[in-house]
Design an enzyme around this catalytic site. Structure first.
Site, PDB file in Angstrom:
ATOM      1  CG  HIS A 212      -6.815  -5.669  -7.159  1.00 21.06           C
ATOM      2  ND1 HIS A 212      -7.728  -4.648  -7.304  1.00 21.06           N
ATOM      3  CD2 HIS A 212      -6.069  -5.336  -6.072  1.00 21.06           C
ATOM      4  CE1 HIS A 212      -7.553  -3.750  -6.354  1.00 21.06           C
ATOM      5  NE2 HIS A 212      -6.553  -4.144  -5.593  1.00 21.06           N
TER       6      HIS A 212
ATOM      7  CD  GLU B 172      -3.344  -3.287  -6.880  1.00 21.50           C
ATOM      8  OE1 GLU B 172      -2.964  -4.324  -6.303  1.00 21.50           O
ATOM      9  OE2 GLU B 172      -3.683  -2.263  -6.269  1.00 21.50           O
TER      10      GLU B 172
ATOM     11  CD  GLU C 160      -2.870  -1.227   0.033  1.00 21.12           C
ATOM     12  OE1 GLU C 160      -2.962  -0.225  -0.714  1.00 21.12           O
ATOM     13  OE2 GLU C 160      -3.506  -2.270  -0.173  1.00 21.12           O
TER      14      GLU C 160
END
Length: 557
Positions: free
Chosen positions: A451, A373, A350
């Site tokens: 993702h 991602e 993150e």
């Protein structure tokens, strides 16, 4: 902040000699502006363009890489960002998204309110602030258009903040693109505090023991607030990074975590501070990783620390980075199958979204969203290897620590074979225009959730670092039952890796020097090949390994 939209390829244009900029320019930024004016074709320059410098990297040999955002007749150009690569005022190449110089009217046909209404039809009525709109030039497609960028904010059903951006054609109200990216805004409800501000407290650095959920017993950098007579979970050695408790809410920043005796957590969830210990530890290790590996001084390379908010919402099985508030929020999981999401690879993942936002600013949509991602997966994994904590053994699985019941297939993503993941959606290979991967066509791949299409870049990185070697616990005879042939798409079972250190240096160089906001997989291949050449030499074994690793995750044309 740059708007996000579906990505186009980033074209890499070479110039044998280029054109020299004026000799009296004094800084990389002014030299780059001179190079742009002297090379209009390579930089897609129009008479109405202006540029703002967003980042500068200077190599040891004097080569300058200047990242710029573009405006056209005063309007932001979505997809107009570029990187000018030059030396002594002579163009070497450009990384540029825009297909051609701009030539369009900036007078809209529909009103801003009409654009807000068109976007609102898709968003619905559950917004918590007045929608905003502004004119932009949308240049991510071959034919640029004048558009409104409309922003709606609210909260998703699972409690995640949502900041939904829509590009609305300013001629007819059609939705050109949309994306949801909380990194571009503040947490809903965040605002200025009321009352009389307190005087600046007297603080001194301190060190205290922490007992975490995942990392075991660790040492934390804290501070003693002599004004309040309390210890605070603030790391003065890393830009005043600090950890707050948001109280299982979702508005505001939460409250700074404090302690009377400078002893933090008990290693279990019945002490709310235990999760905060993991967060503080993970932030510290991520900061140290970027400093040690790349010489990067904090997320924005400005020495300023972020903050983390633990105990976000109720039964929230997620974590996220929000670039608007320069903060990260951690859910507690559901308590039955998933624990708090504060394992070190998730924190590294993150926080790395913040690094991406500060550098290439990859749009969170399409292929560039997948590369965004993947960058977080790659760097989060490298943080885990850097920490090398025996309580969290490093591996190429994302999020395996957070599951209450350990199992070979309890993880979020597997970098070495994306299709092995719990969702069974991520393709192992990059589809071609004619050959699908795992039944997924290239057109569908470009529209996948980031993702999922991130898996191909994860797969590339694993093969570049490790080669066609099956990780322990997933080899033949295990439930996964993998062999080298299951790890490659082109049958090259003899593929040899170059090691994690070299692989991550190549990816970071590509991210910070060559990627632009709309880089796609084809451009990422070119960028990483160029990065490997910069670091290890043209025609080097490392550069050849990059090509071989991309071949191993690509379907035949």
């Amino acid at each position: 902040m740059s708007p996000l939209a579906k990505a186009l390829s980033v074209a890499i244009f070479m110039s044998a000699a280029g054109h020299a900029a004026a000799a009296d320019t004094a800084t990389p930024a002014t030299r780059a502006l001179g190079v742009i004016r002297s090379n209009p074709a390579a930089t897609r320059l129009s008479a109405y363009d202006n540029f703002q410098v967003r980042g500068v990297i200077v190599d040891r040999d004097g080569t300058e890489h200047v990242r710029m955002d573009r405006t056209y007749q005063g309007l932001p150009v979505v997809g107009g960002d570029l990187v000018v690569h030059s030396k002594a005022g002579v163009l070497k190449r450009t990384s540029v998204t825009q297909a051609a110089p701009l030539n369009l009217s900036v007078t809209p046909t529909i009103t801003a309110q009409s654009a807000i209404t068109a976007a609102g039809v898709q968003f619905g009525t559950k917004f918590d602030t007045v929608p905003k709109s502004g004119l932009v030039v949308y240049a991510r497609t071959a034919k640029p258009k004048l558009a409104y960028e409309v922003l709606y904010t609210g909260t998703k059903a699972d409690g995640t903040p949502t900041r939904m951006h829509y590009y609305v054609d300013a001629a007819n109200g059609a939705i050109l693109e949309k994306f949801d990216d909380i990194e571009t805004g503040t947490l809903p409800g965040t605002g200025a505090q009321t009352g009389t501000p307190p005087t600046t407290p007297v603080t001194t650095p301190a060190i205290g023991p922490g007992n975490s959920l995942f990392a075991g017993n660790v040492t934390l950098n804290t501070q003693f607030n002599a004004t309040r007579h309390i210890y605070e979970l603030t790391d003065t050695t890393r830009g005043n990074t600090h950890i707050n408790d948001i109280g299982n809410g979702y508005r505001g920043a939460g409250t700074l975590i404090v302690d009377a005796d400078n002893k933090w957590g008990n290693g279990a969830t019945n002490d709310r501070v235990s999760a905060a210990v993991d967060a503080a530890y993970g932030f510290a290790k991520t900061w140290d990783f970027y400093k040690t590996a790349f010489g990067r001084n904090g997320i924005r390379n400005d020495g300023v620390g972020a903050y983390g908010a633990v105990h976000y919402s109720v039964n929230y099985v997620n974590a996220f980075w929000n670039n608007g508030c320069f903060c990260m929020s951690f859910g507690d999981g559901n308590g039955t199958t998933v624990r708090p999401l504060v394992s070190i690879d998730i924190i590294g993942h993150e926080v790395s979204h913040g690094v991406t936002a500060a550098t290439a600013n990859l749009v969170y949509s399409g292929e560039s969203g997948g590369l965004n991602e993947a960058t977080s997966d790659i760097m989060g994994t490298m943080v885990e290897f850097f920490a090398n904590n025996p309580n969290q053994p490093p591996n190429y699985l994302i999020g395996d620590e957070i599951f209450i019941t350990p199992a070979w297939n309890n993880y979020i993503r597997a970098m070495f074979k994306p299709r092995l993941g719990p969702d069974k959606t991520s393709p192992d290979c990059l589809p071609s225009a004619t050959t699908p991967s795992n039944g997924i066509t290239y057109q569908n791949f470009t529209m996948m959730d980031p993702h999922y299409n991130s898996g191909v870049a994860n797969h590339f990185f694993y093969l570049l670092a490790e080669g066609a070697v099956v990780p322990a616990g997933y080899e033949a005879g295990t439930p996964a039952n993998l062999g080298p042939s299951n790890l490659v798409c082109n049958g090259n079972v003899g593929l040899v890796g170059i090691g994690r250190d070299k692989a991550m240096q190549i990816w970071y160089r590509a991210l910070t020097t060559y990627f632009t906001s709309s880089t796609n997989y084809a451009a990422a291949r070119v960028a990483t090949v160029n990065a490997a050449g910069d670091l290890f030499g043209a025609g080097s074994a490392e550069q050849n390994a990059v090509t071989a690793a991309w071949d191993a995750v690509s379907m035949s044309p």
